[in-house]
Design a protein around this motif. Structure first.
Motif, PDB file in Angstrom:
ATOM      1  N   GLU A  12      40.365  36.380  -4.629  1.00  0.00           N
ATOM      2  CA  GLU A  12      40.725  37.556  -5.433  1.00  0.00           C
ATOM      3  C   GLU A  12      40.796  38.806  -4.557  1.00  0.00           C
ATOM      4  O   GLU A  12      41.727  39.620  -4.685  1.00  0.00           O
ATOM      5  N   GLU A  13      39.817  38.972  -3.677  1.00  0.00           N
ATOM      6  CA  GLU A  13      39.791  40.151  -2.824  1.00  0.00           C
ATOM      7  C   GLU A  13      40.930  40.136  -1.809  1.00  0.00           C
ATOM      8  O   GLU A  13      41.554  41.167  -1.548  1.00  0.00           O
ATOM      9  N   GLN A  16      44.281  41.339  -3.009  1.00  0.00           N
ATOM     10  CA  GLN A  16      44.431  42.783  -3.192  1.00  0.00           C
ATOM     11  C   GLN A  16      44.760  43.503  -1.881  1.00  0.00           C
ATOM     12  O   GLN A  16      45.142  44.665  -1.894  1.00  0.00           O
TER      13      GLN A  16
END
Length: 75
Positions: A12-13, A16
């Motif tokens: 998820e990180e 980004q």
């Protein structure tokens, strides 16, 4: 936190991040880790094979090896 949770958080990180140079560096780190693990597996496999050869009597004495080297040098 278990490994699966940590992987999901990292994914998820990473999704980004837009910095290409940072992502490239991260990829290099990951590839290095994978290659290192593969080298360990290959090394361990070769050690096991060598141990099997020794157990099965597939060996050559040091003197025989030296003799072969001397023969090669003459050619």
């Amino acid at each position: 936190m278990d490994t699966l949770e940590l992987k999901n958080i990292l994914i998820e990180e990473i999704n980004q991040i837009e910095d290409k140079s940072f992502l490239t560096a991260l990829r290099t780190i990951i590839e290095s880790k994978i290659k290192k693990e593969n080298l360990y597996e290959e090394y361990n496999s070769e050690i096991l094979k060598a141990e099997e050869d020794i157990e099965n009597g597939y060996t050559i004495s040091h003197d025989d090896v030296k003799g072969k080297i001397d023969e090669w040098k003459k050619k």
